[in-house]
Design a protein around this motif. Structure first.
Motif, PDB file in Angstrom:
ATOM      1  N   PRO A  78       9.070  -6.040  -2.385  1.00 25.52           N
ATOM      2  CA  PRO A  78       8.598  -6.881  -3.494  1.00 25.52           C
ATOM      3  C   PRO A  78       7.149  -7.325  -3.347  1.00 25.52           C
ATOM      4  O   PRO A  78       6.463  -7.564  -4.338  1.00 25.52           O
ATOM      5  CB  PRO A  78       9.549  -8.077  -3.462  1.00 25.52           C
ATOM      6  N   LYS A  79       6.645  -7.430  -2.107  1.00 23.25           N
ATOM      7  CA  LYS A  79       5.274  -7.886  -1.878  1.00 23.25           C
ATOM      8  C   LYS A  79       4.255  -6.786  -2.141  1.00 23.25           C
ATOM      9  O   LYS A  79       3.063  -7.048  -2.246  1.00 23.25           O
ATOM     10  CB  LYS A  79       5.126  -8.402  -0.449  1.00 23.25           C
ATOM     11  N   LYS A  80       4.716  -5.544  -2.246  1.00 29.24           N
ATOM     12  CA  LYS A  80       3.792  -4.425  -2.446  1.00 29.24           C
ATOM     13  C   LYS A  80       3.970  -3.758  -3.804  1.00 29.24           C
ATOM     14  O   LYS A  80       3.234  -2.834  -4.129  1.00 29.24           O
ATOM     15  CB  LYS A  80       3.994  -3.388  -1.345  1.00 29.24           C
ATOM     16  N   THR A  81       4.940  -4.211  -4.569  1.00 31.25           N
ATOM     17  CA  THR A  81       5.217  -3.563  -5.844  1.00 31.25           C
ATOM     18  C   THR A  81       4.102  -3.824  -6.845  1.00 31.25           C
ATOM     19  O   THR A  81       3.371  -4.810  -6.754  1.00 31.25           O
ATOM     20  CB  THR A  81       6.557  -4.055  -6.420  1.00 31.25           C
ATOM     21  N   GLU A  82       3.945  -2.921  -7.817  1.00 33.46           N
ATOM     22  CA  GLU A  82       2.951  -3.061  -8.865  1.00 33.46           C
ATOM     23  C   GLU A  82       3.647  -3.411 -10.175  1.00 33.46           C
ATOM     24  O   GLU A  82       4.799  -3.042 -10.390  1.00 33.46           O
ATOM     25  CB  GLU A  82       2.147  -1.776  -9.023  1.00 33.46           C
ATOM     26  N   TYR A  83       2.939  -4.115 -11.052  1.00 30.08           N
ATOM     27  CA  TYR A  83       3.513  -4.542 -12.329  1.00 30.08           C
ATOM     28  C   TYR A  83       3.029  -3.630 -13.452  1.00 30.08           C
ATOM     29  O   TYR A  83       1.840  -3.459 -13.663  1.00 30.08           O
ATOM     30  CB  TYR A  83       3.133  -6.002 -12.614  1.00 30.08           C
ATOM     31  N   ARG A  90      16.582   0.510  -9.980  1.00 26.72           N
ATOM     32  CA  ARG A  90      16.590  -0.873  -9.479  1.00 26.72           C
ATOM     33  C   ARG A  90      16.123  -0.956  -8.028  1.00 26.72           C
ATOM     34  O   ARG A  90      15.501  -1.938  -7.626  1.00 26.72           O
ATOM     35  CB  ARG A  90      17.980  -1.479  -9.618  1.00 26.72           C
ATOM     36  N   LYS A  91      16.443   0.073  -7.239  1.00 28.50           N
ATOM     37  CA  LYS A  91      16.000   0.039  -5.839  1.00 28.50           C
ATOM     38  C   LYS A  91      14.487   0.153  -5.734  1.00 28.50           C
ATOM     39  O   LYS A  91      13.908  -0.143  -4.686  1.00 28.50           O
ATOM     40  CB  LYS A  91      16.677   1.138  -5.032  1.00 28.50           C
ATOM     41  N   ARG A  92      13.850   0.582  -6.823  1.00 26.85           N
ATOM     42  CA  ARG A  92      12.394   0.617  -6.888  1.00 26.85           C
ATOM     43  C   ARG A  92      11.857  -0.611  -7.625  1.00 26.85           C
ATOM     44  O   ARG A  92      10.724  -0.623  -8.098  1.00 26.85           O
ATOM     45  CB  ARG A  92      11.929   1.898  -7.601  1.00 26.85           C
ATOM     46  N   LEU A  93      12.691  -1.632  -7.727  1.00 27.27           N
ATOM     47  CA  LEU A  93      12.333  -2.911  -8.353  1.00 27.27           C
ATOM     48  C   LEU A  93      11.921  -2.751  -9.810  1.00 27.27           C
ATOM     49  O   LEU A  93      10.990  -3.399 -10.290  1.00 27.27           O
ATOM     50  CB  LEU A  93      11.218  -3.586  -7.548  1.00 27.27           C
ATOM     51  N   VAL A  94      12.640  -1.865 -10.507  1.00 28.56           N
ATOM     52  CA  VAL A  94      12.407  -1.639 -11.926  1.00 28.56           C
ATOM     53  C   VAL A  94      13.539  -2.281 -12.713  1.00 28.56           C
ATOM     54  O   VAL A  94      14.721  -2.057 -12.422  1.00 28.56           O
ATOM     55  CB  VAL A  94      12.334  -0.135 -12.252  1.00 28.56           C
ATOM     56  N   SER A  95      13.201  -3.083 -13.700  1.00 29.64           N
ATOM     57  CA  SER A  95      14.193  -3.745 -14.542  1.00 29.64           C
ATOM     58  C   SER A  95      14.195  -3.088 -15.918  1.00 29.64           C
ATOM     59  O   SER A  95      13.149  -2.955 -16.551  1.00 29.64           O
ATOM     60  CB  SER A  95      13.871  -5.234 -14.667  1.00 29.64           C
TER      61      SER A  95
END
Length: 208
Positions: free
Chosen positions: A50-55, A84-89
């Protein structure tokens, strides 16, 4: 083979993959190419930390047009189950939620959407909506009356009304209706200028 030499600029505010001018046969292939590109170049490259993800927001307009294609349906299903495991909603916004009832794959896609923006729906879908969204009788009636009726004198005042289902929680709200900007459309020129229906505006912040 799903590969591409095209590179989307990370500093661009908007990138539009426009297939509207293609023939229907070409559109079916182009949707698969575009979806594959988004999956491999955007979703799969997003960090799991989560600290390295891009928006980034990816909008797939008229997604229901993919539902008639089994390959596209399978690809959408794969994206919905693995992103979701790639922090995609995943979100969906629709005036015809029942379009998702077409197959097991599309029903799964609807359930995988964490947030659903539900606008006014068809009255004939009352019973289906109640079950699909787990609504009360009062909530169903409110969904069916969103935005008012075209014949209502105050119909413009009710534009922007929407029901939001967020991981099982239901809320009703009204977003600002920016009538002055409703018809604005733009296209980027070679000189990085965006031309609108009413003029041009600066995109790089240099004041020109």
């Amino acid at each position: 083979d799903g590969q591409s030499t095209i590179t989307i600029r990370s500093d661009a505010r908007f990138t539009n993959i426009d297939i509207s001018q293609l023939s229907q046969q070409e559109k079916d292939k182009a949707r698969l190419i575009a979806l594959t590109y988004i999956k491999t170049r955007v979703i799969n490259k997003n960090a799991v930390n989560p600290k390295k993800t891009e928006y980034l927001a990816v909008i797939c307009d008229e997604v229901h047009e993919n539902f008639g294609s089994e390959p596209a349906g399978r690809l959408l299903d794969d994206v919905s189950r693995t992103s979701r495991k790639r922090l995609v909603s995943l979100w969906t916004a629709t005036q015809a939620l029942r379009d998702y009832e077409r197959s097991k794959l599309t029903i799964s896609l609807m359930h995988q959407a964490a947030v659903k923006f539900v606008f006014k729906q068809n009255y004939r879908d009352r019973a289906w909506l109640k079950e699909a969204l787990n609504l009360t009788n009062g909530q169903v009636e409110k969904v069916l009356s969103l935005g008012g009726e075209p014949s209502d004198k105050e119909s413009n005042a009710r534009k922007g009304e929407v029901c939001i289902e967020d991981n099982g929680k239901i809320c009703f709200c009204k977003v600002d209706y920016l009538q002055a900007a409703e018809g604005a459309a733009f296209e980027r020129g070679d000189d990085n200028t965006c031309f609108t229906m009413s003029g041009a505006f600066d995109t790089d912040g240099d004041g020109e």
